[in-house]
Design an enzyme around this catalytic site. Structure first.
Site, PDB file in Angstrom:
ATOM      1  CG  MET A 151      38.025 -11.604  -9.295  1.00 46.50           C
ATOM      2  SD  MET A 151      38.194 -11.324 -11.069  1.00 46.50           S
ATOM      3  CE  MET A 151      36.672 -12.067 -11.670  1.00 46.50           C
ATOM      4  CB  ALA A 203      40.744 -19.853  -8.533  1.00 44.16           C
ATOM      5  CB  THR A 204      37.267 -17.411 -12.125  1.00 47.01           C
ATOM      6  OG1 THR A 204      38.209 -17.255 -13.187  1.00 47.01           O
ATOM      7  CG2 THR A 204      36.051 -16.534 -12.388  1.00 47.01           C
ATOM      8  N   GLY A 229      24.186 -13.759  -1.553  1.00 42.94           N
ATOM      9  CA  GLY A 229      24.328 -13.577  -2.985  1.00 42.94           C
ATOM     10  C   GLY A 229      23.166 -14.203  -3.726  1.00 42.94           C
ATOM     11  CG  LEU A 260      38.742 -11.503  -3.547  1.00 41.47           C
ATOM     12  CD1 LEU A 260      39.972 -11.053  -4.318  1.00 41.47           C
ATOM     13  CD2 LEU A 260      39.038 -11.613  -2.076  1.00 41.47           C
ATOM     14  CG  MET A 261      34.331  -9.025  -7.552  1.00 43.82           C
ATOM     15  SD  MET A 261      33.920  -9.634  -9.205  1.00 43.82           S
ATOM     16  CE  MET A 261      35.140  -8.779 -10.200  1.00 43.82           C
ATOM     17  CD  GLU A 262      29.080 -13.889  -3.782  1.00 46.20           C
ATOM     18  OE1 GLU A 262      28.305 -13.918  -2.808  1.00 46.20           O
ATOM     19  OE2 GLU A 262      29.279 -14.858  -4.534  1.00 46.20           O
ATOM     20  CG  HIS A 315      39.184 -13.793 -13.781  1.00 45.27           C
ATOM     21  ND1 HIS A 315      39.433 -14.862 -12.959  1.00 45.27           N
ATOM     22  CD2 HIS A 315      40.228 -12.954 -13.622  1.00 45.27           C
ATOM     23  CE1 HIS A 315      40.584 -14.668 -12.320  1.00 45.27           C
ATOM     24  NE2 HIS A 315      41.084 -13.527 -12.724  1.00 45.27           N
ATOM     25  NE  ARG A 356      25.954 -10.014  -0.265  1.00 51.13           N
ATOM     26  CZ  ARG A 356      26.495 -11.224  -0.404  1.00 51.13           C
ATOM     27  NH1 ARG A 356      27.045 -11.576  -1.534  1.00 51.13           N
ATOM     28  NH2 ARG A 356      26.495 -12.082   0.599  1.00 51.13           N
TER      29      ARG A 356
END
Length: 132
Positions: free
Chosen positions: A39, A35-36, A63, A42-44, A70, A114
């Site tokens: 993803m 799911a977007t 954030g 994970l990036m955060e 995606h 952030r």
């Protein structure tokens, strides 16, 4: 917060499980792929890992903005690794270039911001809002 050098990098890896899939996370008719929002999570986390060594005791970072695409599907069982690189620092606002790969191809990329916070002050403001 100590000075964060441009180019500072962080990573975060996740083994894709059923609970990370679009068909379980959002809508049962969706394909069984990552799911977007997962993803983006994970990036955060990669971004937070990049700056964590520069945060003082009692600080963290939340954030503030996400702009990602995606563009490739990832099935259950793959390891997805997100990377984040500091590209700009404006006071307590940190800007990142982010990407994610499933070991076969890049599956997403974009930018993320952030903001460094003092946890005690943040929690006090949140408590006041909760009483309203």
């Amino acid at each position: 917060m100590r000075q964060i050098p441009l180019g500072t990098q962080g990573t975060f890896t996740l083994h894709v499980q059923p609970e990370h899939l679009a068909n379980r996370f959002k809508d049962a008719i969706l394909p069984q792929v990552l799911a977007t929002p997962v993803m983006i999570l994970l990036m955060e986390n990669a971004a937070l890992n990049a700056i964590r060594p520069f945060l003082d005791a009692g600080e963290s970072a939340v954030g503030a903005a996400v702009d990602v695409r995606h563009f490739a599907a990832t099935p259950e069982g793959r390891d997805v690794t997100a990377t984040a690189e500091v590209v700009k620092v404006e006071g307590k606002r940190i800007h990142f270039k982010v990407a994610a790969s499933d070991g076969i191809e890049e599956i997403g990329s974009g930018t993320h911001e952030r903001v460094v916070i003092v946890l005690r002050s943040f929690n006090e403001r949140l408590a006041k809002k909760s009483r309203l």
